[in-house]
Design an enzyme around this catalytic site. Structure first.
Site, PDB file in Angstrom:
ATOM      1  N   LYS A   1       0.814  -1.219   0.000  1.00 63.01           N
ATOM      2  CA  LYS A   1       0.000   0.000   0.000  1.00 63.01           C
ATOM      3  C   LYS A   1       0.852   1.275   0.000  1.00 63.01           C
ATOM      4  O   LYS A   1       0.438   2.285  -0.560  1.00 63.01           O
ATOM      5  CB  LYS A   1      -0.931   0.016   1.220  1.00 63.01           C
TER       6      LYS A   1
ATOM      7  N   ASP B   1     -10.239   2.191   1.631  1.00 60.55           N
ATOM      8  CA  ASP B   1     -10.449   1.812   3.037  1.00 60.55           C
ATOM      9  C   ASP B   1     -11.236   2.912   3.739  1.00 60.55           C
ATOM     10  O   ASP B   1     -12.010   2.644   4.659  1.00 60.55           O
ATOM     11  CB  ASP B   1      -9.096   1.621   3.746  1.00 60.55           C
TER      12      ASP B   1
HETATM   13  P1  NAP Z   1      -0.770  -2.312  11.292  1.00 57.54           P
HETATM   14  O1  NAP Z   1      -0.434  -1.170  10.401  1.00 57.54           O
HETATM   15  O2  NAP Z   1       0.230  -3.375  11.527  1.00 57.54           O
HETATM   16  O3  NAP Z   1      -1.165  -1.683  12.735  1.00 57.54           O
HETATM   17  C1  NAP Z   1      -1.423  -2.517  13.825  1.00 57.54           C
HETATM   18  C2  NAP Z   1      -1.888  -1.668  15.006  1.00 57.54           C
HETATM   19  O4  NAP Z   1      -2.308  -2.582  16.022  1.00 57.54           O
HETATM   20  C3  NAP Z   1      -0.784  -0.799  15.612  1.00 57.54           C
HETATM   21  O5  NAP Z   1      -1.332   0.414  16.004  1.00 57.54           O
HETATM   22  C4  NAP Z   1      -0.325  -1.619  16.819  1.00 57.54           C
HETATM   23  O6  NAP Z   1       0.167  -0.842  17.861  1.00 57.54           O
HETATM   24  C5  NAP Z   1      -1.620  -2.257  17.245  1.00 57.54           C
HETATM   25  N1  NAP Z   1      -1.412  -3.490  17.989  1.00 57.54           N
HETATM   26  C6  NAP Z   1      -0.855  -4.644  17.553  1.00 57.54           C
HETATM   27  N2  NAP Z   1      -0.844  -5.559  18.549  1.00 57.54           N
HETATM   28  C7  NAP Z   1      -1.403  -4.965  19.630  1.00 57.54           C
HETATM   29  C8  NAP Z   1      -1.656  -5.402  20.951  1.00 57.54           C
HETATM   30  N3  NAP Z   1      -1.344  -6.628  21.360  1.00 57.54           N
HETATM   31  N4  NAP Z   1      -2.259  -4.526  21.807  1.00 57.54           N
HETATM   32  C9  NAP Z   1      -2.577  -3.283  21.411  1.00 57.54           C
HETATM   33  N5  NAP Z   1      -2.345  -2.809  20.174  1.00 57.54           N
HETATM   34  C10 NAP Z   1      -1.761  -3.651  19.286  1.00 57.54           C
HETATM   35  O7  NAP Z   1      -2.103  -3.040  10.824  1.00 57.54           O
HETATM   36  P2  NAP Z   1      -3.312  -2.437   9.959  1.00 57.54           P
HETATM   37  O8  NAP Z   1      -3.059  -2.646   8.536  1.00 57.54           O
HETATM   38  O9  NAP Z   1      -3.591  -1.069  10.426  1.00 57.54           O
HETATM   39  O10 NAP Z   1      -4.495  -3.423  10.355  1.00 57.54           O
HETATM   40  C11 NAP Z   1      -5.045  -3.421  11.656  1.00 57.54           C
HETATM   41  C12 NAP Z   1      -6.249  -4.329  11.702  1.00 57.54           C
HETATM   42  O11 NAP Z   1      -7.271  -3.825  10.847  1.00 57.54           O
HETATM   43  C13 NAP Z   1      -5.948  -5.742  11.222  1.00 57.54           C
HETATM   44  O12 NAP Z   1      -6.385  -6.642  12.169  1.00 57.54           O
HETATM   45  C14 NAP Z   1      -6.754  -5.926   9.961  1.00 57.54           C
HETATM   46  O13 NAP Z   1      -7.365  -7.194   9.903  1.00 57.54           O
HETATM   47  C15 NAP Z   1      -7.823  -4.867  10.086  1.00 57.54           C
HETATM   48  N6  NAP Z   1      -8.179  -4.382   8.738  1.00 57.54           N
HETATM   49  C16 NAP Z   1      -9.431  -4.648   8.290  1.00 57.54           C
HETATM   50  C17 NAP Z   1      -9.815  -4.222   7.041  1.00 57.54           C
HETATM   51  C18 NAP Z   1     -11.214  -4.515   6.581  1.00 57.54           C
HETATM   52  O14 NAP Z   1     -11.471  -4.420   5.367  1.00 57.54           O
HETATM   53  N7  NAP Z   1     -12.116  -4.841   7.463  1.00 57.54           N
HETATM   54  C19 NAP Z   1      -8.909  -3.531   6.225  1.00 57.54           C
HETATM   55  C20 NAP Z   1      -7.628  -3.261   6.710  1.00 57.54           C
HETATM   56  C21 NAP Z   1      -7.276  -3.705   7.972  1.00 57.54           C
HETATM   57  P3  NAP Z   1       1.727  -0.395  17.950  1.00 57.54           P
HETATM   58  O15 NAP Z   1       1.837   0.863  17.138  1.00 57.54           O
HETATM   59  O16 NAP Z   1       1.945  -0.165  19.385  1.00 57.54           O
HETATM   60  O17 NAP Z   1       2.532  -1.515  17.403  1.00 57.54           O
END
Ligand code: NAP
Length: 523
Positions: free
Chosen positions: A319, A356
């Site tokens: 992305k 998104d």
């Molecule tokens: P990302 O960029 O890796 O960000 C992950 C986030 O989660 C970070 O802010 C991280 O905090 C936090 N995190 C990870 N483990 C944690 C824990 N144990 N406790 C508290 N916070 C935690 O991921 P992303 O792309 O944003 O995706 C995040 C979620 O959104 C995923 O689960 C994905 O499935 C979902 N999503 C859904 C869609 C949809 O179409 N429904 C689309 C995109 C994403 P730190 O900064 O502290 O590491």
């Protein structure tokens, strides 16, 4: 008829090769016993009348032959390919060349309309032996297919095809292994170049080779191979006949079909192909979307240019990587710094969008007015950025909360919203709490992004959609708080992609229905 092979000219008249009309989807069947093979063949007939029997999978290949006669007597319209590949050429048959030729000849006499001989066996056979074999095949109305397999890579395919063509078989089959997406281009080019003068089958095996399996017939291949079911594939990367027929509509793709992809790594479990291909079919759009396992962005860009791809749904980590290659993007996508949708313009240039944002805003706007709404966004990663910038753009009062607080502060500053420390959550009532952390995702160590007693919201939107009912949604429901599932985000971001690609409204209800069904099946 006089035929000239490598070194010998045989002047004896030989029967003309049979003219065969075969379907585009051949279901490949292997089994460890005769009974099981015939059972699987019988069951496969509901999906295709064109089957390949991998006789080499049987301990005694010849044992199945008497059963073939009965099978074909019962099913006159069925076309069978018999294959008895020797171990040294990647099969399971441990017999000699003569034994292989004998099995294939008997298969022909039993009614198999095509026999598959490896090019190595053809080259090893004495010219007279091969001609006698071919003569007998033709006398029985059977066509000769000569195949080349590379189980390691995609090398010089023209050289492979030339080796086969030296024997002038009725079918030329070249199978390689895709190590990257661009290997599909080599296979499709081979098919395009050679299919005017021969019946060609070209496939790149492996997950990266799916493009060749789906688009081969559109490029001019005589047919492509499929498995009868998941788990009984006869080659790496083979997909089921129902997937090829119903999801990718292989039999209906033509040169006007626009090809799209969903790119990422891993990508095999993406629901985008199911969702978008359902939408294309529902709206009678001549298009297909394929999963593209991308190891290098350069491979994806080559496919965009050369296949060409009309658009791509981009997943992590591409992305951000893709941004420097865009001719233009909408301002919000620029501020978010991530693009999940590419459209190839008529000028061949790439245009980027972030759908998104629509995926998050649309489900919320159905439920409340966002202007002035107090919304807490948990997380500061890619999904959180789309939420924060999109909601701020709509005039919501946004609070960013993240495990690593400094990241929340940085994001809040960038988007001109507020950052909140986690411990302030319980005493800060919000209209909506959005979980954009990975907590609660299947396989994630942490189930909830906050303690049970910290939940203080009028609506909970969990962007995680695998599983469908996340621990956070269950907790909210237990408290009587209305919930929105991440599945809605997935479908709405896809709906916006559909609109960008086709200019038509998306059939959201159908998209939601198939995605929900697939997620419920996954449990
Ligand atoms: P990302 O960029 O890796 O960000 C992950 C986030 O989660 C970070 O802010 C991280 O905090 C936090 N995190 C990870 N483990 C944690 C824990 N144990 N406790 C508290 N916070 C935690 O991921 P992303 O792309 O944003 O995706 C995040 C979620 O959104 C995923 O689960 C994905 O499935 C979902 N999503 C859904 C869609 C949809 O179409 N429904 C689309 C995109 C994403 P730190 O900064 O502290 O590491």
């Amino acid at each position: 008829m006089t035929r000239t092979t490598q070194s010998t000219t045989i002047s004896a008249p030989i029967p003309a090769p049979p003219r065969l009309r075969v379907g585009k989807l051949c279901v490949a069947i292997q089994a460890a016993s005769v009974a099981e093979m015939m059972e699987r063949a019988e069951a496969a007939l509901k999906d295709s009348r064109f089957l390949e029997l991998r006789l080499d999978a049987l301990p005694k290949p010849a044992a199945v032959l008497p059963r073939l006669k009965d099978f074909l007597a019962e099913h006159h319209d069925v076309i069978l390919i018999a294959t008895c590949r020797r171990k040294e050429h990647g099969g399971n048959f441990v017999g000699s060349l003569s034994a292989e030729l004998e099995v294939l000849q008997k298969a022909s006499e039993s009614g198999c309309k095509i026999v598959d001989l490896e090019v190595e066996s053809a080259e090893e056979a004495k010219p007279a032996q091969l001609e006698q074999f071919r003569t007998r095949l033709h006398a029985a109305g059977t066509a000769l297919l000569i195949s080349f397999h590379d189980f390691v890579r995609t090398g010089d395919l023209n050289q492979a095809a030339a080796r086969i063509e030296a024997f002038q078989p009725e079918f030329v089959k070249v199978v390689s292994t895709a190590r990257s997406l661009v290997d599909n281009l080599a296979i499709l080019r081979l098919i395009e170049d050679r299919s005017l003068s021969a019946h060609v089958v070209g496939i790149a095996m492996g997950e990266e080779g799916l493009v060749s399996r789906v688009l081969g017939p559109r490029a001019g291949a005589a047919f492509t191979f499929a498995s009868s079911d998941d788990g009984v594939e006869t080659a790496p990367g083979q997909v089921t006949v129902r997937t090829l027929r119903d999801m990718y509509r292989v039999e209906h793709l033509d040169h006007a079909t626009r090809v799209f992809g969903v790119a990422g790594n891993p990508i095999a479990h993406s629901l985008s192909p199911l969702m978008h291909n359902t939408a294309f079919r529902r709206e009678a759009v001549n298009a297909v979307l394929l999963p593209l396992k991308v190891r290098l962005l350069a491979d994806l860009l080559a496919l965009v240019r050369e296949l060409p791809l009309a658009g791509v749904a981009v997943t992590m980590p591409l992305k951000q990587e893709v941004l420097p290659y865009l001719a233009n993007m909408d301002p919000l996508t620029g501020r978010i710094g991530a693009c999940n949708t590419l459209r190839t313009g008529a000028d061949g240039k790439l245009y980027g969008f972030n759908t998104d944002v629509a995926g998050i805003l649309r489900p919320l706007e159905k439920r409340l007015s966002l202007k002035g709404a107090r919304i807490a966004v948990l997380g500061a990663g890619g999904a959180a950025r789309a939420a924060v910038f999109g909601l701020a753009d709509r005039g919501a009062e946004v609070f960013v909360v993240n495990r690593t607080h400094e990241k929340a502060v940085a994001l809040a500053k960038e988007a001109k919203v507020k950052a909140l420390k986690h411990e302030q959550l319980p005493k800060t009532h919000v209209d909506v709490l959005i979980n954009s952390t990975s907590c609660g995702m299947r396989g994630s160590k942490q189930a909830l992004p906050l303690e049970e007693n910290e939940l203080n919201a009028g609506l909970v939107f969990d962007l995680v959609y695998n599983p469908l009912e996340t621990p956070l949604l269950k907790l909210a429901a237990k408290r009587g708080i209305p919930v929105v599932s991440g599945m809605e985000m997935f479908v709405h971001q896809g709906a916006r992609q559909f609109e960008i690609w086709t200019g038509k409204p998306a059939p959201e209800a159908d998209m939601l229905r198939v995605v929900e069904l697939a997620l419920r099946k996954r449990g």
